[in-house]
Design a protein around this motif. Structure first.
Motif, PDB file in Angstrom:
ATOM      1  N   PRO A 132       0.838  -1.203   0.000  1.00  0.00           N
ATOM      2  CA  PRO A 132       0.000   0.000   0.000  1.00  0.00           C
ATOM      3  C   PRO A 132       0.877   1.259   0.000  1.00  0.00           C
ATOM      4  O   PRO A 132       1.876   1.320   0.737  1.00  0.00           O
ATOM      5  N   PRO A 133       0.519   2.259  -0.825  1.00  0.00           N
ATOM      6  CA  PRO A 133       1.388   3.450  -0.989  1.00  0.00           C
ATOM      7  C   PRO A 133       1.879   4.072   0.314  1.00  0.00           C
ATOM      8  O   PRO A 133       3.063   4.410   0.417  1.00  0.00           O
ATOM      9  N   PRO A 134       1.030   4.239   1.365  1.00  0.00           N
ATOM     10  CA  PRO A 134       1.553   4.918   2.565  1.00  0.00           C
ATOM     11  C   PRO A 134       2.623   4.107   3.304  1.00  0.00           C
ATOM     12  O   PRO A 134       3.308   4.649   4.172  1.00  0.00           O
ATOM     13  N   LEU A 135       2.755   2.819   2.959  1.00  0.00           N
ATOM     14  CA  LEU A 135       3.705   1.982   3.699  1.00  0.00           C
ATOM     15  C   LEU A 135       5.068   1.858   3.025  1.00  0.00           C
ATOM     16  O   LEU A 135       5.983   1.214   3.561  1.00  0.00           O
ATOM     17  N   VAL A 136       5.211   2.479   1.841  1.00  0.00           N
ATOM     18  CA  VAL A 136       6.536   2.435   1.188  1.00  0.00           C
ATOM     19  C   VAL A 136       7.525   3.160   2.111  1.00  0.00           C
ATOM     20  O   VAL A 136       7.260   4.276   2.575  1.00  0.00           O
ATOM     21  N   ARG A 137       8.677   2.530   2.397  1.00  0.00           N
ATOM     22  CA  ARG A 137       9.620   3.098   3.373  1.00  0.00           C
ATOM     23  C   ARG A 137      10.191   4.425   2.855  1.00  0.00           C
ATOM     24  O   ARG A 137      10.517   4.546   1.668  1.00  0.00           O
ATOM     25  N   PRO A 138      10.335   5.426   3.754  1.00  0.00           N
ATOM     26  CA  PRO A 138      10.842   6.740   3.310  1.00  0.00           C
ATOM     27  C   PRO A 138      12.180   6.637   2.594  1.00  0.00           C
ATOM     28  O   PRO A 138      12.424   7.373   1.636  1.00  0.00           O
ATOM     29  N   GLU A 139      13.048   5.704   3.009  1.00  0.00           N
ATOM     30  CA  GLU A 139      14.371   5.672   2.355  1.00  0.00           C
ATOM     31  C   GLU A 139      14.265   5.178   0.905  1.00  0.00           C
ATOM     32  O   GLU A 139      15.099   5.518   0.064  1.00  0.00           O
ATOM     33  N   VAL A 140      13.215   4.389   0.595  1.00  0.00           N
ATOM     34  CA  VAL A 140      13.017   3.928  -0.782  1.00  0.00           C
ATOM     35  C   VAL A 140      12.632   5.135  -1.655  1.00  0.00           C
ATOM     36  O   VAL A 140      13.125   5.295  -2.774  1.00  0.00           O
ATOM     37  N   ILE A 141      11.786   5.994  -1.091  1.00  0.00           N
ATOM     38  CA  ILE A 141      11.376   7.193  -1.839  1.00  0.00           C
ATOM     39  C   ILE A 141      12.538   8.184  -1.947  1.00  0.00           C
ATOM     40  O   ILE A 141      12.772   8.783  -2.994  1.00  0.00           O
ATOM     41  N   ASP A 142      13.321   8.308  -0.875  1.00  0.00           N
ATOM     42  CA  ASP A 142      14.493   9.200  -0.926  1.00  0.00           C
ATOM     43  C   ASP A 142      15.454   8.754  -2.029  1.00  0.00           C
ATOM     44  O   ASP A 142      15.998   9.581  -2.770  1.00  0.00           O
ATOM     45  N   ALA A 143      15.650   7.435  -2.141  1.00  0.00           N
ATOM     46  CA  ALA A 143      16.578   6.917  -3.161  1.00  0.00           C
ATOM     47  C   ALA A 143      16.049   7.239  -4.550  1.00  0.00           C
ATOM     48  O   ALA A 143      16.814   7.608  -5.454  1.00  0.00           O
TER      49      ALA A 143
END
Ligand SMILES: Cc1cc2nc3c(=O)[nH]c(=O)nc-3n(C[C@H](O)[C@H](O)[C@H](O)COP(=O)(O)OP(=O)(O)OC[C@H]3O[C@@H](n4cnc5c(N)ncnc54)[C@H](O)[C@@H]3O)c2cc1C
Length: 408
Positions: A249-260
Protein backbone atom coordinates in the motif's frame (compact mmCIF):
# COMPACT_ATOMS: atom_id res chain seq x y z
CA UNK A 1 -38.59 -11.92 -16.72
CA UNK A 2 -35.55 -9.70 -17.27
CA UNK A 3 -32.19 -11.49 -17.74
CA UNK A 4 -29.90 -11.03 -14.72
CA UNK A 5 -26.19 -10.26 -14.55
CA UNK A 6 -23.87 -10.22 -11.58
CA UNK A 7 -20.73 -8.13 -12.04
CA UNK A 8 -17.77 -8.77 -9.75
CA UNK A 9 -15.67 -5.61 -9.38
CA UNK A 10 -17.06 -2.08 -9.36
CA UNK A 11 -14.16 -0.22 -10.95
CA UNK A 12 -14.22 1.14 -14.51
CA UNK A 13 -14.59 -2.21 -16.30
CA UNK A 14 -17.44 -3.29 -14.01
CA UNK A 15 -19.17 0.07 -14.36
CA UNK A 16 -18.96 0.06 -18.17
CA UNK A 17 -20.45 -3.45 -18.26
CA UNK A 18 -23.07 -2.62 -15.62
CA UNK A 19 -24.26 0.58 -17.28
CA UNK A 20 -24.41 -0.89 -20.78
CA UNK A 21 -26.30 -4.02 -19.71
CA UNK A 22 -28.65 -1.98 -17.55
CA UNK A 23 -29.47 0.16 -20.62
CA UNK A 24 -30.16 -3.04 -22.54
CA UNK A 25 -32.89 -3.89 -20.04
CA UNK A 26 -30.96 -6.38 -17.89
CA UNK A 27 -31.21 -6.50 -14.13
CA UNK A 28 -27.62 -5.89 -13.09
CA UNK A 29 -25.95 -5.93 -9.68
CA UNK A 30 -22.34 -4.85 -9.17
CA UNK A 31 -20.38 -6.23 -6.20
CA UNK A 32 -17.26 -4.35 -5.10
CA UNK A 33 -14.87 -5.61 -2.41
CA UNK A 34 -13.79 -2.14 -1.25
CA UNK A 35 -16.18 -0.80 1.43
CA UNK A 36 -16.63 2.73 0.12
CA UNK A 37 -16.36 5.06 -2.85
CA UNK A 38 -13.36 4.42 -5.09
CA UNK A 39 -13.09 8.00 -6.41
CA UNK A 40 -10.09 8.76 -4.20
CA UNK A 41 -7.96 6.49 -6.43
CA UNK A 42 -5.57 8.90 -8.04
CA UNK A 43 -4.12 8.16 -11.44
CA UNK A 44 -3.95 9.92 -14.76
CA UNK A 45 -4.95 7.98 -17.84
CA UNK A 46 -4.46 8.44 -21.54
CA UNK A 47 -7.67 8.24 -23.54
CA UNK A 48 -8.60 7.10 -27.03
CA UNK A 49 -11.39 8.31 -29.29
CA UNK A 50 -13.02 4.89 -28.85
CA UNK A 51 -13.22 5.40 -25.06
CA UNK A 52 -14.77 8.83 -25.50
CA UNK A 53 -17.31 7.30 -27.94
CA UNK A 54 -18.40 4.65 -25.41
CA UNK A 55 -18.77 7.38 -22.78
CA UNK A 56 -20.73 9.56 -25.23
CA UNK A 57 -23.02 6.59 -25.96
CA UNK A 58 -23.77 6.53 -22.23
CA UNK A 59 -24.57 10.24 -22.34
CA UNK A 60 -21.30 11.26 -20.67
CA UNK A 61 -19.93 14.17 -22.66
CA UNK A 62 -16.32 15.18 -22.99
CA UNK A 63 -16.01 18.33 -20.94
CA UNK A 64 -13.25 20.00 -18.97
CA UNK A 65 -13.85 17.74 -15.97
CA UNK A 66 -13.26 14.63 -18.07
CA UNK A 67 -10.40 15.57 -20.36
CA UNK A 68 -7.52 17.99 -20.87
CA UNK A 69 -5.80 18.34 -24.23
CA UNK A 70 -2.05 17.98 -24.05
CA UNK A 71 0.26 19.50 -26.66
CA UNK A 72 3.53 18.23 -28.15
CA UNK A 73 5.64 15.38 -26.85
CA UNK A 74 9.14 16.45 -25.86
CA UNK A 75 12.01 14.21 -24.73
CA UNK A 76 14.70 15.78 -22.55
CA UNK A 77 18.18 14.47 -21.83
CA UNK A 78 19.62 14.63 -18.27
CA UNK A 79 21.01 18.12 -18.94
CA UNK A 80 17.58 19.37 -19.96
CA UNK A 81 18.29 19.58 -23.71
CA UNK A 82 15.51 18.62 -26.10
CA UNK A 83 16.51 15.41 -27.87
CA UNK A 84 13.27 14.89 -29.78
CA UNK A 85 9.93 16.62 -30.26
CA UNK A 86 6.76 15.36 -31.95
CA UNK A 87 3.39 17.01 -32.42
CA UNK A 88 0.79 15.26 -30.28
CA UNK A 89 -2.50 16.80 -29.10
CA UNK A 90 -4.24 13.94 -27.25
CA UNK A 91 -6.92 14.10 -24.59
CA UNK A 92 -5.70 12.96 -21.18
CA UNK A 93 -8.02 12.16 -18.33
CA UNK A 94 -7.95 10.84 -14.79
CA UNK A 95 -9.23 7.62 -13.29
CA UNK A 96 -11.59 9.40 -10.90
CA UNK A 97 -12.87 11.71 -13.65
CA UNK A 98 -14.13 8.68 -15.60
CA UNK A 99 -15.29 6.74 -12.52
CA UNK A 100 -17.48 9.52 -11.09
CA UNK A 101 -19.98 9.93 -13.97
CA UNK A 102 -20.13 6.16 -14.58
CA UNK A 103 -20.83 5.48 -10.90
CA UNK A 104 -23.41 8.30 -10.64
CA UNK A 105 -25.22 6.94 -13.67
CA UNK A 106 -25.61 3.39 -12.31
CA UNK A 107 -28.57 2.71 -9.96
CA UNK A 108 -27.07 3.13 -6.48
CA UNK A 109 -29.27 0.45 -4.87
CA UNK A 110 -27.73 -2.10 -7.25
CA UNK A 111 -24.10 -1.20 -6.53
CA UNK A 112 -22.96 -3.13 -3.45
CA UNK A 113 -19.81 -1.98 -1.63
CA UNK A 114 -17.92 -4.19 0.80
CA UNK A 115 -18.87 -7.44 -0.96
CA UNK A 116 -15.92 -9.72 -1.45
CA UNK A 117 -16.59 -12.42 -4.04
CA UNK A 118 -15.19 -15.86 -3.15
CA UNK A 119 -16.45 -18.41 -5.68
CA UNK A 120 -19.11 -19.30 -8.20
CA UNK A 121 -21.14 -22.38 -9.02
CA UNK A 122 -22.57 -23.06 -12.48
CA UNK A 123 -25.85 -24.96 -12.41
CA UNK A 124 -27.11 -25.40 -15.96
CA UNK A 125 -27.91 -21.94 -17.26
CA UNK A 126 -27.72 -20.36 -13.80
CA UNK A 127 -24.63 -19.07 -11.99
CA UNK A 128 -24.48 -18.57 -8.23
CA UNK A 129 -21.89 -16.16 -6.81
CA UNK A 130 -20.85 -16.54 -3.17
CA UNK A 131 -19.42 -13.79 -1.02
CA UNK A 132 -17.22 -13.82 2.07
CA UNK A 133 -20.11 -12.64 4.28
CA UNK A 134 -22.03 -15.83 3.42
CA UNK A 135 -24.46 -14.14 1.02
CA UNK A 136 -25.17 -15.35 -2.52
CA UNK A 137 -26.39 -13.85 -5.79
CA UNK A 138 -27.97 -15.72 -8.70
CA UNK A 139 -27.73 -14.71 -12.34
CA UNK A 140 -27.86 -15.80 -15.96
CA UNK A 141 -24.42 -14.30 -16.49
CA UNK A 142 -21.52 -13.64 -14.14
CA UNK A 143 -19.00 -11.05 -15.32
CA UNK A 144 -15.55 -11.07 -13.72
CA UNK A 145 -14.36 -7.45 -13.82
CA UNK A 146 -12.19 -7.94 -10.75
CA UNK A 147 -8.87 -6.77 -12.14
CA UNK A 148 -5.27 -8.01 -12.19
CA UNK A 149 -5.70 -10.50 -9.31
CA UNK A 150 -9.13 -11.69 -10.51
CA UNK A 151 -10.66 -14.32 -8.23
CA UNK A 152 -13.11 -15.21 -11.02
CA UNK A 153 -10.20 -15.89 -13.41
CA UNK A 154 -8.39 -17.93 -10.76
CA UNK A 155 -11.42 -20.21 -10.44
CA UNK A 156 -11.79 -20.57 -14.23
CA UNK A 157 -8.09 -21.25 -14.88
CA UNK A 158 -6.34 -22.57 -11.79
CA UNK A 159 -2.59 -22.07 -11.86
CA UNK A 160 -2.72 -19.07 -14.24
CA UNK A 161 -0.77 -16.33 -12.47
CA UNK A 162 0.06 -12.77 -13.57
CA UNK A 163 3.63 -12.79 -14.94
CA UNK A 164 5.99 -10.18 -13.43
CA UNK A 165 7.66 -8.12 -16.19
CA UNK A 166 10.88 -7.37 -14.26
CA UNK A 167 10.10 -3.70 -13.62
CA UNK A 168 7.85 -1.35 -11.70
CA UNK A 169 6.00 1.86 -12.48
CA UNK A 170 6.54 4.64 -9.96
CA UNK A 171 3.46 6.85 -10.15
CA UNK A 172 2.40 10.19 -8.75
CA UNK A 173 -0.31 12.74 -9.24
CA UNK A 174 0.79 16.25 -8.27
CA UNK A 175 -1.71 19.08 -7.78
CA UNK A 176 -0.47 21.81 -10.11
CA UNK A 177 -1.28 24.48 -7.50
CA UNK A 178 1.29 22.99 -5.12
CA UNK A 179 4.06 23.68 -7.66
CA UNK A 180 6.09 26.89 -7.76
CA UNK A 181 4.66 29.24 -10.44
CA UNK A 182 7.96 29.16 -12.36
CA UNK A 183 8.00 25.35 -12.48
CA UNK A 184 4.35 25.35 -13.59
CA UNK A 185 5.15 27.78 -16.38
CA UNK A 186 8.12 25.71 -17.60
CA UNK A 187 6.09 22.49 -17.56
CA UNK A 188 3.46 24.18 -19.75
CA UNK A 189 1.14 21.87 -21.62
CA UNK A 190 3.70 19.32 -22.79
CA UNK A 191 3.77 15.50 -22.63
CA UNK A 192 7.33 15.10 -21.30
CA UNK A 193 9.55 12.06 -21.83
CA UNK A 194 12.84 11.10 -20.18
CA UNK A 195 14.67 7.99 -21.36
CA UNK A 196 17.59 7.03 -19.09
CA UNK A 197 19.17 3.73 -20.24
CA UNK A 198 16.63 0.90 -19.78
CA UNK A 199 14.07 3.23 -18.22
CA UNK A 200 11.24 5.57 -19.21
CA UNK A 201 9.55 8.43 -17.45
CA UNK A 202 6.52 10.29 -18.80
CA UNK A 203 4.80 13.32 -17.25
CA UNK A 204 1.70 15.07 -18.54
CA UNK A 205 -1.14 17.22 -17.21
CA UNK A 206 -4.57 15.71 -16.55
CA UNK A 207 -7.81 17.26 -15.27
CA UNK A 208 -7.70 17.50 -11.48
CA UNK A 209 -9.43 14.86 -9.36
CA UNK A 210 -11.68 17.50 -7.80
CA UNK A 211 -13.18 18.26 -11.24
CA UNK A 212 -12.75 22.04 -10.78
CA UNK A 213 -12.69 23.70 -14.24
CA UNK A 214 -9.19 24.64 -15.37
CA UNK A 215 -7.61 22.89 -12.39
CA UNK A 216 -4.97 20.30 -13.37
CA UNK A 217 -2.79 17.62 -11.83
CA UNK A 218 0.54 16.44 -13.22
CA UNK A 219 0.62 12.69 -13.80
CA UNK A 220 4.05 11.09 -13.51
CA UNK A 221 4.87 7.48 -14.44
CA UNK A 222 8.48 6.25 -14.19
CA UNK A 223 9.25 2.70 -15.33
CA UNK A 224 12.33 1.28 -13.63
CA UNK A 225 13.82 -2.21 -13.86
CA UNK A 226 14.17 -3.93 -10.52
CA UNK A 227 17.21 -6.10 -10.71
CA UNK A 228 16.27 -9.40 -9.09
CA UNK A 229 13.21 -10.61 -7.20
CA UNK A 230 14.99 -9.88 -3.89
CA UNK A 231 15.15 -6.15 -4.69
CA UNK A 232 11.39 -6.08 -5.39
CA UNK A 233 10.78 -7.98 -2.17
CA UNK A 234 12.79 -5.38 -0.26
CA UNK A 235 10.82 -2.49 -1.83
CA UNK A 236 7.57 -4.22 -0.84
CA UNK A 237 8.65 -4.56 2.80
CA UNK A 238 7.40 -1.86 5.20
CA UNK A 239 9.32 -0.11 8.00
CA UNK A 240 8.19 -2.77 10.51
CA UNK A 241 9.68 -5.53 8.35
CA UNK A 242 6.33 -6.82 7.10
CA UNK A 243 6.43 -8.04 3.49
CA UNK A 244 3.36 -7.20 1.34
CA UNK A 245 3.72 -9.55 -1.63
CA UNK A 246 4.20 -7.87 -5.01
CA UNK A 247 2.24 -4.70 -4.09
CA UNK A 248 2.65 -2.61 -0.96
CA UNK A 249 0.00 0.00 0.00
CA UNK A 250 1.39 3.45 -0.99
CA UNK A 251 1.55 4.92 2.56
CA UNK A 252 3.70 1.98 3.70
CA UNK A 253 6.54 2.44 1.19
CA UNK A 254 9.62 3.10 3.37
CA UNK A 255 10.84 6.74 3.31
CA UNK A 256 14.37 5.67 2.36
CA UNK A 257 13.02 3.93 -0.78
CA UNK A 258 11.38 7.19 -1.84
CA UNK A 259 14.49 9.20 -0.93
CA UNK A 260 16.58 6.92 -3.16
CA UNK A 261 14.13 7.46 -6.03
CA UNK A 262 14.36 11.23 -5.66
CA UNK A 263 18.19 11.02 -5.57
CA UNK A 264 18.14 8.97 -8.78
CA UNK A 265 15.78 11.53 -10.34
CA UNK A 266 18.35 14.27 -9.77
CA UNK A 267 21.11 12.14 -11.30
CA UNK A 268 19.26 10.67 -14.28
CA UNK A 269 16.54 13.09 -15.34
CA UNK A 270 16.35 16.59 -16.76
CA UNK A 271 16.13 19.15 -13.92
CA UNK A 272 12.56 20.07 -14.94
CA UNK A 273 11.29 16.48 -14.61
CA UNK A 274 13.43 15.81 -11.50
CA UNK A 275 11.84 18.85 -9.82
CA UNK A 276 8.40 17.43 -10.49
CA UNK A 277 9.42 14.07 -8.98
CA UNK A 278 10.87 15.95 -5.99
CA UNK A 279 7.48 17.63 -5.35
CA UNK A 280 5.53 14.35 -5.58
CA UNK A 281 4.51 11.63 -3.13
CA UNK A 282 5.25 8.67 -5.35
CA UNK A 283 4.07 5.08 -4.99
CA UNK A 284 4.84 2.11 -7.20
CA UNK A 285 3.11 -0.79 -8.88
CA UNK A 286 4.92 -3.84 -10.22
CA UNK A 287 4.17 -4.43 -13.90
CA UNK A 288 2.58 -7.72 -14.96
CA UNK A 289 1.31 -9.46 -18.09
CA UNK A 290 -1.88 -11.54 -18.01
CA UNK A 291 -3.37 -13.54 -20.86
CA UNK A 292 -6.51 -15.56 -20.23
CA UNK A 293 -6.86 -18.55 -22.53
CA UNK A 294 -10.62 -17.89 -22.93
CA UNK A 295 -12.90 -15.00 -22.03
CA UNK A 296 -16.03 -17.04 -21.47
CA UNK A 297 -16.69 -20.46 -19.98
CA UNK A 298 -20.35 -21.42 -19.98
CA UNK A 299 -22.12 -18.48 -18.25
CA UNK A 300 -19.05 -16.82 -16.75
CA UNK A 301 -17.01 -14.24 -18.66
CA UNK A 302 -14.01 -12.00 -18.00
CA UNK A 303 -13.58 -8.34 -18.88
CA UNK A 304 -10.96 -5.58 -18.54
CA UNK A 305 -7.84 -6.41 -16.53
CA UNK A 306 -9.46 -9.64 -15.29
CA UNK A 307 -9.27 -10.87 -18.91
CA UNK A 308 -5.95 -9.42 -20.13
CA UNK A 309 -3.41 -7.08 -18.59
CA UNK A 310 -1.27 -5.27 -21.12
CA UNK A 311 1.67 -3.25 -19.80
CA UNK A 312 0.65 0.41 -19.51
CA UNK A 313 2.88 1.52 -22.44
CA UNK A 314 -0.13 1.06 -24.72
CA UNK A 315 -2.10 3.46 -22.46
CA UNK A 316 -5.16 1.44 -23.21
CA UNK A 317 -6.36 -0.45 -20.12
CA UNK A 318 -9.48 1.65 -19.58
CA UNK A 319 -10.30 1.81 -23.30
CA UNK A 320 -9.89 -1.96 -23.54
CA UNK A 321 -12.26 -2.47 -20.60
CA UNK A 322 -14.83 -0.10 -22.19
CA UNK A 323 -14.59 -1.88 -25.56
CA UNK A 324 -14.87 -5.29 -23.89
CA UNK A 325 -18.12 -4.14 -22.28
CA UNK A 326 -19.36 -2.69 -25.58
CA UNK A 327 -18.53 -5.90 -27.45
CA UNK A 328 -20.32 -8.00 -24.82
CA UNK A 329 -23.39 -5.80 -25.20
CA UNK A 330 -23.34 -5.90 -28.99
CA UNK A 331 -22.86 -9.67 -28.95
CA UNK A 332 -25.90 -10.05 -26.68
CA UNK A 333 -27.94 -7.85 -29.04
CA UNK A 334 -26.75 -9.64 -32.19
CA UNK A 335 -27.45 -13.09 -30.67
CA UNK A 336 -30.72 -12.05 -29.08
CA UNK A 337 -32.01 -14.85 -26.83
CA UNK A 338 -28.87 -16.97 -27.41
CA UNK A 339 -26.42 -16.18 -24.61
CA UNK A 340 -24.08 -19.02 -25.56
CA UNK A 341 -23.78 -17.61 -29.09
CA UNK A 342 -23.22 -14.12 -27.70
CA UNK A 343 -20.44 -15.30 -25.39
CA UNK A 344 -18.78 -17.26 -28.20
CA UNK A 345 -18.67 -14.06 -30.30
CA UNK A 346 -17.37 -12.04 -27.37
CA UNK A 347 -14.65 -14.61 -26.66
CA UNK A 348 -13.52 -14.68 -30.30
CA UNK A 349 -13.35 -10.92 -30.84
CA UNK A 350 -12.03 -9.70 -27.49
CA UNK A 351 -9.69 -12.66 -27.04
CA UNK A 352 -7.90 -11.71 -30.25
CA UNK A 353 -7.77 -8.03 -29.29
CA UNK A 354 -6.45 -8.83 -25.82
CA UNK A 355 -3.68 -11.12 -27.10
CA UNK A 356 -2.53 -8.54 -29.66
CA UNK A 357 -2.66 -5.76 -27.11
CA UNK A 358 -0.52 -7.72 -24.62
CA UNK A 359 1.99 -8.57 -27.37
CA UNK A 360 2.31 -4.92 -28.44
CA UNK A 361 2.75 -3.75 -24.84
CA UNK A 362 5.43 -6.42 -24.25
CA UNK A 363 7.30 -5.22 -27.31
CA UNK A 364 7.21 -1.61 -26.09
CA UNK A 365 8.49 -2.57 -22.64
CA UNK A 366 11.05 -5.15 -23.80
CA UNK A 367 14.02 -2.76 -23.50
CA UNK A 368 13.18 -2.16 -19.81
CA UNK A 369 12.69 -5.86 -19.11
CA UNK A 370 15.98 -6.57 -20.92
CA UNK A 371 17.80 -4.38 -18.41
CA UNK A 372 16.37 -6.41 -15.52
CA UNK A 373 17.00 -9.77 -17.21
CA UNK A 374 20.04 -9.33 -19.48
CA UNK A 375 20.75 -13.06 -19.33
CA UNK A 376 17.79 -13.77 -21.63
CA UNK A 377 19.66 -12.61 -24.74
CA UNK A 378 17.52 -9.82 -26.24
CA UNK A 379 17.71 -8.83 -29.90
CA UNK A 380 18.75 -5.30 -30.94
CA UNK A 381 15.16 -4.67 -32.07
CA UNK A 382 13.83 -5.62 -28.64
CA UNK A 383 16.33 -3.31 -26.94
CA UNK A 384 15.49 -0.39 -29.26
CA UNK A 385 15.17 2.64 -26.99
CA UNK A 386 15.30 5.40 -29.61
CA UNK A 387 13.06 8.33 -28.62
CA UNK A 388 11.82 8.58 -32.25
CA UNK A 389 10.32 5.11 -31.92
CA UNK A 390 9.02 5.26 -28.35
CA UNK A 391 7.49 8.71 -28.59
CA UNK A 392 5.57 7.62 -31.67
CA UNK A 393 4.42 4.24 -30.35
CA UNK A 394 3.79 4.70 -26.61
CA UNK A 395 0.07 5.26 -26.02
CA UNK A 396 -0.48 5.77 -29.76
CA UNK A 397 -4.06 6.26 -30.93
CA UNK A 398 -5.90 3.00 -31.36
CA UNK A 399 -6.88 4.10 -34.87
CA UNK A 400 -3.17 4.27 -35.80
CA UNK A 401 -2.42 0.66 -34.81
CA UNK A 402 -3.36 -1.63 -37.72
CA UNK A 403 -3.03 -4.86 -35.69
CA UNK A 404 -5.66 -3.62 -33.21
CA UNK A 405 -8.21 -2.52 -35.83
CA UNK A 406 -10.62 -5.33 -35.06
CA UNK A 407 -14.39 -5.64 -35.12
CA UNK A 408 -16.14 -4.90 -31.81
C1 LIG B 1 1.25 2.44 -14.15
C2 LIG B 1 -0.06 2.27 -14.87
C3 LIG B 1 -0.46 3.24 -15.80
C4 LIG B 1 -1.67 3.09 -16.49
N1 LIG B 1 -2.00 4.03 -17.41
C5 LIG B 1 -3.15 3.86 -18.12
C6 LIG B 1 -3.53 4.83 -19.12
O1 LIG B 1 -2.86 5.85 -19.36
N2 LIG B 1 -4.67 4.60 -19.83
C7 LIG B 1 -5.45 3.51 -19.59
O2 LIG B 1 -6.48 3.36 -20.26
N3 LIG B 1 -5.10 2.58 -18.67
C8 LIG B 1 -3.99 2.72 -17.94
N4 LIG B 1 -3.65 1.79 -17.01
C9 LIG B 1 -4.47 0.55 -16.88
C10 LIG B 1 -5.78 0.77 -16.17
O3 LIG B 1 -5.58 1.35 -14.90
C11 LIG B 1 -6.49 -0.59 -16.01
O4 LIG B 1 -6.41 -1.31 -17.20
C12 LIG B 1 -7.94 -0.40 -15.67
O5 LIG B 1 -8.08 0.29 -14.44
C13 LIG B 1 -8.65 -1.76 -15.55
O6 LIG B 1 -9.91 -1.61 -15.03
P1 LIG B 1 -10.68 -2.88 -14.48
O7 LIG B 1 -12.03 -2.37 -14.04
O8 LIG B 1 -10.64 -3.98 -15.46
O9 LIG B 1 -9.85 -3.38 -13.22
P2 LIG B 1 -9.52 -2.63 -11.84
O10 LIG B 1 -9.53 -1.17 -11.99
O11 LIG B 1 -8.31 -3.29 -11.30
O12 LIG B 1 -10.77 -3.00 -10.93
C14 LIG B 1 -11.01 -4.24 -10.36
C15 LIG B 1 -12.01 -4.02 -9.23
O13 LIG B 1 -12.41 -5.29 -8.72
C16 LIG B 1 -12.44 -5.24 -7.31
N5 LIG B 1 -12.26 -6.61 -6.81
C17 LIG B 1 -11.13 -7.35 -6.88
N6 LIG B 1 -11.35 -8.56 -6.34
C18 LIG B 1 -12.64 -8.59 -5.93
C19 LIG B 1 -13.47 -9.56 -5.28
N7 LIG B 1 -12.97 -10.76 -4.96
N8 LIG B 1 -14.75 -9.25 -5.01
C20 LIG B 1 -15.27 -8.02 -5.34
N9 LIG B 1 -14.53 -7.07 -5.94
C21 LIG B 1 -13.24 -7.35 -6.24
C22 LIG B 1 -11.30 -4.31 -6.96
O14 LIG B 1 -11.43 -3.76 -5.67
C23 LIG B 1 -11.40 -3.26 -8.06
O15 LIG B 1 -12.23 -2.17 -7.71
C24 LIG B 1 -2.48 1.92 -16.27
C25 LIG B 1 -2.09 0.97 -15.33
C26 LIG B 1 -0.90 1.14 -14.63
C27 LIG B 1 -0.48 0.09 -13.64
Amino acid sequence: MKPRAVVIGGSLGGLFAGNLLHDLGWEVDIYERVPDDLAARGAGIGTHQELLSVLAGLGIALEERLGAEVGDRVCLDPQGNTVHRVPWGHIMSGWANVYRPLKDRFPSQRYHFGKSFEEFDQRGSEVVARFSDGSQARADLLIGADGLRSVVRAQLFSGLEPEYAGYVAWRALVDEHTLAPELRRRLGNIYWFGLPPGEMIVAYPVPARDGAPGHRDWNVVWYRPILGEEALRDMCTDARGHHHGPSIPPPLVRPEVIDALKRDARALLAPLIAELVECSQPFFQAIFDVESPRLAVERVCLLGDAAFVARPHVGMGVTKAALDALCLNRSIQIHSGDLDGALARYNRLRGEFGRRCVARARRLGAYIEARARPERGWSAEQRDQRPERLMREVAASLSEIPELALEI
